[in-house]
Design a protein around this motif. Structure first.
Motif, PDB file in Angstrom:
ATOM      1  N   LEU A   1     -19.675  46.880  17.434  1.00 12.94           N
ATOM      2  CA  LEU A   1     -18.822  45.870  16.832  1.00 12.94           C
ATOM      3  C   LEU A   1     -18.389  44.904  17.928  1.00 12.94           C
ATOM      4  N   THR A   2     -18.164  43.676  17.535  1.00 10.35           N
ATOM      5  CA  THR A   2     -17.758  42.709  18.550  1.00 10.35           C
ATOM      6  C   THR A   2     -16.370  43.024  19.108  1.00 10.35           C
TER       7      THR A   2
ATOM      8  N   THR B   1     -22.633  44.674   9.496  1.00  7.41           N
ATOM      9  CA  THR B   1     -22.540  45.724  10.519  1.00  7.41           C
ATOM     10  C   THR B   1     -21.671  45.373  11.716  1.00  7.41           C
ATOM     11  N   THR B   2     -21.251  44.122  11.848  1.00  3.47           N
ATOM     12  CA  THR B   2     -20.411  43.728  12.973  1.00  3.47           C
ATOM     13  C   THR B   2     -19.154  43.037  12.477  1.00  3.47           C
ATOM     14  N   GLN B   3     -18.167  42.977  13.349  1.00  5.29           N
ATOM     15  CA  GLN B   3     -16.927  42.293  12.993  1.00  5.29           C
ATOM     16  C   GLN B   3     -17.194  40.834  12.667  1.00  5.29           C
ATOM     17  N   THR B   4     -18.065  40.201  13.415  1.00  7.00           N
ATOM     18  CA  THR B   4     -18.369  38.786  13.183  1.00  7.00           C
ATOM     19  C   THR B   4     -19.007  38.571  11.815  1.00  7.00           C
TER      20      THR B   4
ATOM     21  N   LYS C   1     -19.880  47.687   4.130  1.00 12.29           N
ATOM     22  CA  LYS C   1     -20.502  47.989   5.409  1.00 12.29           C
ATOM     23  C   LYS C   1     -21.877  48.635   5.225  1.00 12.29           C
TER      24      LYS C   1
END
Length: 349
Positions: free
Chosen positions: A13-14, A35-38, A171
């Motif tokens: 995660l970012t 899958t990532t915060q962004t 997610k």
């Protein structure tokens, strides 16, 4: 992105935290969504931006809504012992759709046609209180190259373009291998893990509202139950009967009570469906929850299955039946895989 079986590390995660690896048993497929915060923030902003324009412009998902030929009756029985997971009662300040079931709302996504659509979704209790159940083809893209539908979110208590209890970005989606690989609609169900909810802040950012089930409660889950059980069905039916009458907008949560029986649908490779004599219209009914032992005062019961299609079985130009998969031990295995996956927050402290 599609992955079958085994264990997959979904990356960083970012925010700097390593996401937990996704583990799946032999009967489970899983599909990575945001899958990532962004990427999760981008999904939230897509739906919440411009005063929720994409939410209000979304239309009910109509893919595989109507079955042309069904055969009522069949010998199918449970594949093991009956099992249940208890519900979680909603907190006193929980938002909701009227006095309907806790954790009922709409899932939104972009379909293979590039347009925003919705189905019904239901919060279900799990270890990390972050699980949403809906029809398999309301999360897995059966019209495109496969994999999860784009920009997938859940909004419990959705109303007129608003997210009163927060918007929950998907997610990872878990479905049965036979559905994603062989188009077997006896397994047309999915469980999606969602990040903590978010709402817009006064400064234009996002505010974390916490875990889904902590915020709105959740239905329990039941499998290998008697095929003739009585259930309460809740959803957002939309559209009209084939003759053009009885139009619905999908804006209002509706309910119907009926007793289940068994049906087959050869076109869907389905030999063991549940069916209920129901007047729910076609479009918009996908993902509707069938709740066993539902208690109106507590707004809780046990999710026993979900709507995947409807049909006009007597050919009078009116939809008269709803259909769903039978929740058995295979369903319990998929749920177990999904229920052990943590999500976390998409808002950087």
């Amino acid at each position: 992105m599609k992955t079958t079986l085994g264990v997959l590390a979904v990356g960083l995660l970012t925010s700097g935290l390593m996401a937990a690896p996704v583990a799946a048993s032999a009967s489970t497929d899983f599909y990575l969504l945001a899958t990532t915060q962004t990427s999760a923030v981008e999904v939230a902003e897509f739906w919440l931006g411009d005063s929720g324009a994409n939410l209000t412009n979304a239309t009910p998902y109509s893919v595989q809504t109507v079955i042309d030929k069904v055969i009522l009756g069949g010998p199918y029985s449970a594949d093991g012992k009956a099992g249940v997971v208890p519900p979680v009662l909603p907190p006193d300040d929980a938002g909701g759709t009227g006095d309907g079931p806790a954790g009922t709302g709409k899932v939104f996504f972009v379909g293979a046609d590039g347009q925003p659509h919705w189905c019904t979704g239901t919060a279900v209790q799990s270890q990390y209180r972050n699980l949403v159940a809906t029809a398999g083809h309301c999360a897995y893209d059966t019209q495109g190259p496969g994999g999860g539908l784009d920009k997938w979110v859940f909004i419990p208590g959705y109303s007129a373009g608003t997210a009163p209890s927060g918007l929950y970005v998907g997610k990872t989606a878990f479905t049965h291998y036979d559905f994603s690989s062989y188009n077997d609609y006896d397994r047309d169900y999915t469980f999606v893990t969602v990040y903590n909810g978010v709402v817009p802040s006064s400064s234009g950012g996002l505010v974390d509202t916490g875990r889904l089930v902590d915020k709105v409660g959740a239905q329990g889950l039941a499998w290998n139950q008697p095929r003739d059980s009585s259930v309460d069905i809740f959803g957002f039916p939309a559209g009209a009967h084939p003759d053009g009458t009885h139009p619905r907008t999908g804006d209002t949560l509706e309910s119907y009570k009926g007793r289940m029986s068994v049906a087959r649908a050869p076109a869907l490779k389905a030999e063991e469906l549940n069916t209920v004599d129901s007047t729910f219209a076609g479009e918009g009914s996908l993902g509707s929850s069938w709740l066993l032992r539902y208690d109106k005062s507590s707004r809780a019961g046990y999710l026993n299955t979900i709507t995947i299609s409807v049909a006009d079985t007597d050919l009078d130009l009116r939809y008269d039946r709803s259909f769903s998969p039978y929740f058995d031990g295979e369903l319990a295995s998929v749920y177990s895989d999904a229920g052990t996956q943590w999500s976390g927050s998409i808002v950087v402290p």
